[in-house]
Enzyme design. Structure first.
Site, PDB file in Angstrom:
ATOM      1  N   LYS A 169       0.636  -1.109  -0.037  1.00  0.00           N
ATOM      2  CA  LYS A 169       0.032   0.139  -0.096  1.00  0.00           C
ATOM      3  C   LYS A 169       0.904   1.303  -0.106  1.00  0.00           C
ATOM      4  O   LYS A 169       2.178   1.149   0.144  1.00  0.00           O
ATOM      5  CB  LYS A 169      -0.813  -0.149   1.163  1.00  0.00           C
ATOM      6  CG  LYS A 169      -2.071  -1.166   1.256  1.00  0.00           C
ATOM      7  CD  LYS A 169      -2.935  -1.278   2.636  1.00  0.00           C
ATOM      8  CE  LYS A 169      -3.899  -2.142   2.349  1.00  0.00           C
ATOM      9  NZ  LYS A 169      -5.021  -2.426   3.645  1.00  0.00           N
ATOM     10  N   ASN A 190      -1.775  -0.095   7.386  1.00  0.00           N
ATOM     11  CA  ASN A 190      -1.536  -1.548   7.761  1.00  0.00           C
ATOM     12  C   ASN A 190      -0.654  -1.918   6.639  1.00  0.00           C
ATOM     13  O   ASN A 190      -0.292  -3.147   6.611  1.00  0.00           O
ATOM     14  CB  ASN A 190      -2.851  -2.376   8.145  1.00  0.00           C
ATOM     15  CG  ASN A 190      -3.683  -2.318   7.131  1.00  0.00           C
ATOM     16  OD1 ASN A 190      -3.602  -1.881   6.009  1.00  0.00           O
ATOM     17  ND2 ASN A 190      -4.580  -3.329   7.229  1.00  0.00           N
ATOM     18  N   GLU A 209      -9.508  -9.679  -8.155  1.00  0.00           N
ATOM     19  CA  GLU A 209      -8.703  -8.692  -8.031  1.00  0.00           C
ATOM     20  C   GLU A 209      -7.511  -8.546  -9.107  1.00  0.00           C
ATOM     21  O   GLU A 209      -7.023  -7.501  -9.617  1.00  0.00           O
ATOM     22  CB  GLU A 209      -7.992  -8.526  -6.502  1.00  0.00           C
ATOM     23  CG  GLU A 209      -9.095  -8.323  -5.476  1.00  0.00           C
ATOM     24  CD  GLU A 209      -8.548  -8.680  -4.162  1.00  0.00           C
ATOM     25  OE1 GLU A 209      -7.524  -9.088  -3.583  1.00  0.00           O
ATOM     26  OE2 GLU A 209      -9.356  -8.462  -3.142  1.00  0.00           O
ATOM     27  N   HIS A 235      -1.674  -5.523   1.420  1.00  0.00           N
ATOM     28  CA  HIS A 235      -3.050  -6.163   0.943  1.00  0.00           C
ATOM     29  C   HIS A 235      -3.004  -7.572   0.499  1.00  0.00           C
ATOM     30  O   HIS A 235      -1.757  -7.951  -0.215  1.00  0.00           O
ATOM     31  CB  HIS A 235      -3.879  -5.217   0.066  1.00  0.00           C
ATOM     32  CG  HIS A 235      -4.873  -6.192  -0.431  1.00  0.00           C
ATOM     33  ND1 HIS A 235      -6.277  -6.196   0.008  1.00  0.00           N
ATOM     34  CD2 HIS A 235      -5.086  -6.862  -1.888  1.00  0.00           C
ATOM     35  CE1 HIS A 235      -7.002  -6.853  -0.723  1.00  0.00           C
ATOM     36  NE2 HIS A 235      -6.419  -7.389  -1.822  1.00  0.00           N
ATOM     37  N   TYR A 270     -12.111  -1.999  -3.414  1.00  0.00           N
ATOM     38  CA  TYR A 270     -12.937  -2.083  -2.162  1.00  0.00           C
ATOM     39  C   TYR A 270     -14.355  -1.907  -2.149  1.00  0.00           C
ATOM     40  O   TYR A 270     -14.989  -1.569  -1.111  1.00  0.00           O
ATOM     41  CB  TYR A 270     -12.324  -1.087  -1.105  1.00  0.00           C
ATOM     42  CG  TYR A 270     -10.720  -1.402  -0.659  1.00  0.00           C
ATOM     43  CD1 TYR A 270     -10.534  -2.640  -0.148  1.00  0.00           C
ATOM     44  CD2 TYR A 270      -9.781  -0.628  -0.588  1.00  0.00           C
ATOM     45  CE1 TYR A 270      -9.686  -3.023   0.538  1.00  0.00           C
ATOM     46  CE2 TYR A 270      -8.433  -0.950  -0.180  1.00  0.00           C
ATOM     47  CZ  TYR A 270      -8.186  -2.319   0.461  1.00  0.00           C
ATOM     48  OH  TYR A 270      -7.230  -2.675   1.020  1.00  0.00           O
TER      49      TYR A 270
HETATM   50  P1  IDP Z   1      -7.943  -6.739   4.872  1.00  0.00           P
HETATM   51  O1  IDP Z   1      -6.904  -6.152   4.197  1.00  0.00           O
HETATM   52  O2  IDP Z   1      -7.091  -7.618   5.985  1.00  0.00           O
HETATM   53  O3  IDP Z   1      -8.559  -7.958   4.086  1.00  0.00           O
HETATM   54  P2  IDP Z   1     -10.507  -5.772   5.152  1.00  0.00           P
HETATM   55  O4  IDP Z   1     -11.435  -5.977   6.326  1.00  0.00           O
HETATM   56  O5  IDP Z   1     -10.956  -6.392   3.762  1.00  0.00           O
HETATM   57  O6  IDP Z   1      -9.176  -6.173   5.602  1.00  0.00           O
HETATM   58  O7  IDP Z   1     -10.389  -4.119   4.941  1.00  0.00           O
HETATM   59  C1  IDP Z   1      -9.786  -3.613   3.928  1.00  0.00           C
HETATM   60  C2  IDP Z   1      -8.845  -2.523   4.551  1.00  0.00           C
HETATM   61  O8  IDP Z   1      -9.579  -1.526   4.949  1.00  0.00           O
HETATM   62  C3  IDP Z   1      -7.849  -2.731   5.744  1.00  0.00           C
HETATM   63  O9  IDP Z   1      -6.501  -3.623   5.199  1.00  0.00           O
HETATM   64  C4  IDP Z   1      -7.748  -1.543   6.227  1.00  0.00           C
HETATM   65  O10 IDP Z   1      -6.649  -0.726   5.522  1.00  0.00           O
HETATM   66  C5  IDP Z   1      -8.887  -0.749   6.028  1.00  0.00           C
HETATM   67  N1  IDP Z   1      -9.655  -0.953   7.191  1.00  0.00           N
HETATM   68  C6  IDP Z   1     -10.284  -1.797   7.821  1.00  0.00           C
HETATM   69  N2  IDP Z   1     -10.963  -1.825   8.816  1.00  0.00           N
HETATM   70  C7  IDP Z   1     -10.464  -0.422   9.172  1.00  0.00           C
HETATM   71  C8  IDP Z   1     -11.127   0.454  10.298  1.00  0.00           C
HETATM   72  O11 IDP Z   1     -11.634  -0.083  11.282  1.00  0.00           O
HETATM   73  N3  IDP Z   1     -10.464   1.741  10.381  1.00  0.00           N
HETATM   74  C9  IDP Z   1      -9.763   2.057   9.259  1.00  0.00           C
HETATM   75  N4  IDP Z   1      -9.426   1.186   8.178  1.00  0.00           N
HETATM   76  C10 IDP Z   1      -9.885   0.209   8.144  1.00  0.00           C
HETATM   77 MG    MG Z   2      -9.913  -7.811   2.667  1.00  0.00          MG
END
Ligand code: IDP
Ligand code: MG
Length: 153
Positions: free
Chosen positions: A11, A114, A128, A117, A51
């Site tokens: 990212k 984080n 994707e 992805h 997303y």
């Molecule tokens: P993943 O990346 O582990 O698959 P997902 O639930 O698909 O997780 O969420 C996609 C991305 O959205 C996460 O990697 C993170 O960057 C962001 N995200 C998810 N939950 C939150 C939140 O509660 N606050 C801010 N960003 C979030």
């Molecule tokens: Mg995800």
């Protein structure tokens, strides 16, 4: 040999923090095979598509802004069970819940920063890879001499 594919992305924060090589290394050292890679500064619309399942979540506008704020490194990795194993290498979505030894557990703190992805299922990986690589979704076909040392069969 099983040749499952997954979509892994560094990212914008991972790129800015100089963690691209580290993330690639962890997949390489595990034995997975890199079959496609490109740097992209994605549009807001492209990120919204990536997303789309999260549209409506309170963090969605911030997520789209973050993900389109700078270049990302989009990759296709191949190997046995690579979708699930890729997620394990990345760690939990929230880095505060990620174990040390995982990418997020070693290099990130906030869920909204984080750094990486990974596709969560074989089907979403396919979707994707098509979104990010279009006609090259299946990656580059090539043989690796080391595969006999990575796989028994
Ligand atoms: P993943 O990346 O582990 O698959 P997902 O639930 O698909 O997780 O969420 C996609 C991305 O959205 C996460 O990697 C993170 O960057 C962001 N995200 C998810 N939950 C939150 C939140 O509660 N606050 C801010 N960003 C979030
Ligand atoms: Mg995800």
């Amino acid at each position: 040999m099983a040749s499952e594919l997954t979509f892994i992305m560094v990212k914008p924060d991972g790129v800015q923090r100089g963690l691209t090589g580290e993330i690639i290394s962890r997949f390489e050292r595990r034995g997975f095979k890199l079959v496609n890679l490109k740097m992209v500064h994605a549009s807001k619309e492209h990120i919204e598509k990536h997303y789309e399942d999260l549209a409506g979540k309170p963090f969605y506008p911030g997520l789209v802004k973050y993900m389109s704020s700078g270049p990302v490194v989009a990759m296709c990795w191949a190997g046995k069970d690579v979708v699930k194993q890729g997620r394990i290498l990345l760690g939990a979505t929230n880095p505060l819940a990620s174990s040390p030894g995982t990418i997020r557990g070693d290099y990130a703190i906030d869920v909204g920063r984080n750094i990486c992805h990974g596709s969560d299922a074989v089907e979403s990986a396919k979707k994707e890879l098509e979104l990010w690589f279009g006609q090259e979704a299946a990656g580059i076909q090539y043989e690796r001499a080391i595969d006999q040392w990575v796989y028994e069969n």
